[in-house]
Design a protein around this motif. Structure first.
Motif, PDB file in Angstrom:
ATOM      1  N   LEU A   4     -26.753 -60.354  24.230  1.00 27.79           N
ATOM      2  CA  LEU A   4     -27.001 -58.201  23.078  1.00 27.79           C
ATOM      3  C   LEU A   4     -25.640 -58.036  24.183  1.00 27.79           C
ATOM      4  CD1 LEU A   4     -29.744 -57.970  26.022  1.00 27.79           C
ATOM      5  CD2 LEU A   4     -30.502 -58.365  23.625  1.00 27.79           C
ATOM      6  N   VAL A   5     -25.446 -57.133  22.747  1.00 31.07           N
ATOM      7  CA  VAL A   5     -24.133 -56.970  22.851  1.00 31.07           C
ATOM      8  C   VAL A   5     -24.366 -55.461  22.688  1.00 31.07           C
ATOM      9  CG1 VAL A   5     -21.382 -57.074  21.751  1.00 31.07           C
ATOM     10  CG2 VAL A   5     -22.905 -58.880  22.129  1.00 31.07           C
ATOM     11  N   GLU A   6     -23.680 -54.130  23.743  1.00 35.44           N
ATOM     12  CA  GLU A   6     -23.594 -52.746  23.726  1.00 35.44           C
ATOM     13  C   GLU A   6     -22.102 -51.742  23.131  1.00 35.44           C
ATOM     14  OE1 GLU A   6     -25.330 -53.798  27.311  1.00 35.44           O
ATOM     15  OE2 GLU A   6     -23.902 -54.457  26.033  1.00 35.44           O
ATOM     16  N   ALA A  23     -27.010 -54.545  20.209  1.00 33.42           N
ATOM     17  CA  ALA A  23     -26.707 -55.962  18.759  1.00 33.42           C
ATOM     18  C   ALA A  23     -27.883 -56.963  19.755  1.00 33.42           C
ATOM     19  CB  ALA A  23     -25.873 -56.057  17.878  1.00 33.42           C
ATOM     20  N   ALA A  24     -28.993 -57.340  19.118  1.00 34.46           N
ATOM     21  CA  ALA A  24     -29.810 -58.760  19.982  1.00 34.46           C
ATOM     22  C   ALA A  24     -29.556 -59.770  18.787  1.00 34.46           C
ATOM     23  CB  ALA A  24     -30.779 -57.580  20.191  1.00 34.46           C
ATOM     24  N   TYR A  80     -31.129 -48.546  19.760  1.00 36.02           N
ATOM     25  CA  TYR A  80     -30.147 -47.482  19.429  1.00 36.02           C
ATOM     26  C   TYR A  80     -31.023 -46.334  20.737  1.00 36.02           C
ATOM     27  CZ  TYR A  80     -29.130 -48.816  14.880  1.00 36.02           C
ATOM     28  OH  TYR A  80     -28.581 -49.672  13.650  1.00 36.02           O
ATOM     29  N   LEU A  81     -29.479 -45.802  21.220  1.00 31.96           N
ATOM     30  CA  LEU A  81     -30.028 -44.472  22.588  1.00 31.96           C
ATOM     31  C   LEU A  81     -29.380 -43.385  22.044  1.00 31.96           C
ATOM     32  CD1 LEU A  81     -31.534 -44.067  24.896  1.00 31.96           C
ATOM     33  CD2 LEU A  81     -29.457 -44.612  26.338  1.00 31.96           C
ATOM     34  N   GLY A 111     -22.843 -53.881  29.518  1.00 30.11           N
ATOM     35  CA  GLY A 111     -22.379 -52.731  29.503  1.00 30.11           C
ATOM     36  C   GLY A 111     -21.440 -51.885  28.870  1.00 30.11           C
ATOM     37  N   THR A 112     -21.654 -50.778  28.233  1.00 28.74           N
ATOM     38  CA  THR A 112     -21.017 -49.650  27.434  1.00 28.74           C
ATOM     39  C   THR A 112     -20.716 -48.688  28.608  1.00 28.74           C
ATOM     40  OG1 THR A 112     -19.946 -48.821  26.111  1.00 28.74           O
ATOM     41  CG2 THR A 112     -22.315 -48.380  26.571  1.00 28.74           C
ATOM     42  N   GLN A 113     -19.528 -47.981  28.581  1.00 23.62           N
ATOM     43  CA  GLN A 113     -19.033 -46.500  30.099  1.00 23.62           C
ATOM     44  C   GLN A 113     -19.394 -44.801  29.333  1.00 23.62           C
ATOM     45  OE1 GLN A 113     -18.144 -46.668  33.556  1.00 23.62           O
ATOM     46  NE2 GLN A 113     -18.524 -44.578  32.924  1.00 23.62           N
TER      47      GLN A 113
END
Length: 118
Positions: A4-6, A23-24, A80-81, A111-113
């Motif tokens: 998983l890549v955010e 992206a999964a 998506y969020l 994680g993404t800030q």
């Protein structure tokens, strides 16, 4: 194994919007529920929203209802969020997670800030 890549985090003013992407890839991905969690320093990781690949069922934490929308792109295996009307208390590292059920993470992204200024 699931990867998983955010992406999509950043700095935004209160009241603004951001869209996070996850992206999964991996085996049997469609058997997992996809979740977003968030975490701030000193606090436990908090569930935000979940969706399943097959039927698109959505589930939200009370803090996210009415402001956040989770969605999926099955062709590109991306989650998506969409976050609207952001508040300073939404500031956190947001994690994408695949779990055997909603509200569970068995595989995690890096994680993404997200930072919301007042």
């Amino acid at each position: 194994q699931v990867q998983l890549v955010e992406s999509g985090g950043g700095l935004v003013q209160a009241g603004g919007s951001l869209r996070l992407s996850c992206a999964a890839s991996g085996r049997s991905l469609s058997t997992y529920a996809m979740n977003w969690f968030r975490q701030t320093p000193g606090k436990e990781r908090e569930f935000v929203a979940a969706i399943d690949w097959n039927f698109g069922y959505e589930y939200y934490a009370s803090s996210a209802k009415g402001r956040f929308t989770i969605s999926r792109d099955n062709a590109n295996m991306t989650i998506y969020l969409q976050m609207n009307n952001l508040r300073p208390e939404d500031t956190a590292v947001y994690y994408c997670a695949a779990g055997v059920t909603m509200r569970r993470g068995d595989y995690w992204g890096q994680g993404t800030q997200v930072t919301v200024s007042s």
